[in-house]
Design an enzyme around this catalytic site. Sequence first.
Site, PDB file in Angstrom:
ATOM      1  N   CYS B  83     -64.233  37.895  13.826  1.00  0.00           N
ATOM      2  CA  CYS B  83     -62.890  37.301  13.948  1.00  0.00           C
ATOM      3  C   CYS B  83     -62.773  36.480  15.221  1.00  0.00           C
ATOM      4  O   CYS B  83     -61.771  35.794  15.422  1.00  0.00           O
ATOM      5  CB  CYS B  83     -61.814  38.376  13.917  1.00  0.00           C
ATOM      6  N   HIS B 330     -53.737  34.806  10.207  1.00  0.00           N
ATOM      7  CA  HIS B 330     -55.034  35.105  10.819  1.00  0.00           C
ATOM      8  C   HIS B 330     -56.156  34.685   9.874  1.00  0.00           C
ATOM      9  O   HIS B 330     -56.797  35.524   9.244  1.00  0.00           O
ATOM     10  CB  HIS B 330     -55.085  36.610  11.122  1.00  0.00           C
TER      11      HIS B 330
END
Lengths: 134, 382
Positions: B83, B330
Amino acid sequence: MSIPRNWRTRQQRYSLKAEVCNTCGNTIFPPRDVCPHCAEQKQSWTNLSGRGEVYSYTTMYNAPSGFEEYTPYTMALVKLSEGPMLTAQLTDVDGNGVAIGMPVEMVTRKLTQDGDEGQILYGYKFRPLLRQAV
Amino acid sequence: MRDVVIIGIGQTPVGEHWDKSLRHLGHDAVMAAMADAGIETAGALYVGNMLSGQLTGQEHLGALIADFVGLRGIEALKIEAACGSGAAALRVGVMAVASGMHDVVLACGVEKMTDTIGGVTTAALATAADQEYEVSQGISFAGLNALLMRRYMHEFGMKHEAFAGFTVNAHRNGAHNPYAMFQSPVSEAAYLKAGMIADPINLLDSSPVCDGAACVVLAPADRFRDRARARVLASAVATDCLAMHDRRDPLALDAVALSSQRAYAQARVTPADIHLFEVHDAFSIMSALSLEAAGFAPRGAGVRLAMDGEIAIGGRIPISTMGGLKARGHPVGATGVYQVVELVQQLTGQAGANQVGGAALGMAQNIGGSGATVITHILSAI
Ligand SMILES: [Zn+2]
């Protein structure tokens, strides 16, 4: 998980085979070539008691693929009595009875199955300690 | 080393882009950033992405996107750090410009997460964790964060509702960001009623699955003084072990502390100097732990900043000022670049209703996994 990958970790998943660092004396699980505590390379095999306590836990309602059919199930961080911590499912519990600090012991259980005809993956889970150690 | 500035930014709206593929999303962000910078070409393109191999069956995004934006032939590479891939691509871009290896560099983050169904995406995201000793046991990414949150609540005697402020703040700010996935406020009552994912983490504790791409154009300060929009004062990476259970103290986020301290040292600032902090709020607990490890609150007191309104625009340390990971969204490998695009908006007074008054120094922190890679950037206004 592929069959060879499963095979390579069998001693860890079936019997918590671990190491003790010859230099700093810390117990290391899972085994690795370089000690994470002192960065030295010499270790000896050791067997863990399989006992520990719940450091934290969660009830899983959304599971990754391969685990959907088991929801809800309880995952925990278990602090083993020899020092290392690991991530494992709790079994033989109903979600409400679990608490941080609860003594648990390792059992071998089915973790998941690779489709209808694939291999069944077994490994450690932890259940509430049945008999207090004397 | 040369000083590095940002001379252009571009972003696509974050959301479910059924009509756009990975390459089209990347294209839109890169073209927008190049137009914003007023450039026709670049020396290199670094593409931050985590999941394309798993969810799209497509790797090799460097060459793919370079060709797709009309830059066939330039240096182009995909950079991966789970991420944290977006900020990792930016970090590589900063090194390329600072070293003198390249002049104009594109750092793009792109992610396509909505072409697959839930369990597949959940399993793909979990590849950021240790496959053999975490994921094989049945834990998900939300589950790992739930383990942290439960322990935090236990150690510091806190109830779940204490975290509501993080969600309310993110969605209040997302409401005024036209690029955000969620553009309506969320009440504390809604937070308390949201469905459970991994107890105690509910839907409104977590960031959504979504698509998006963002891009910044980097250049050397001495040659692009007239076009500079913000100065990169610090770019720092720190790592920790992949598995959460191997950490010295799972609640301490050591790599956040290390990455932040390196960044403060590079920029010659302290946390007290930072005007806004784009935090990696993938889950509410990550906001609390990051604020603590980065030096904005003592251990166990990160949640208090949310309870006291100190994280709001106008508060002591505004976070998630354009919605954060929760409300802006996200798109994992793109997030780190979105954060820096938003810092540039804030530092140039372009943040609209979310403008932090007098914003001259901003920090963005992008986290890979449950804290194994932490990438911090500090930017200043020109
Ligand atoms: Zn050692």
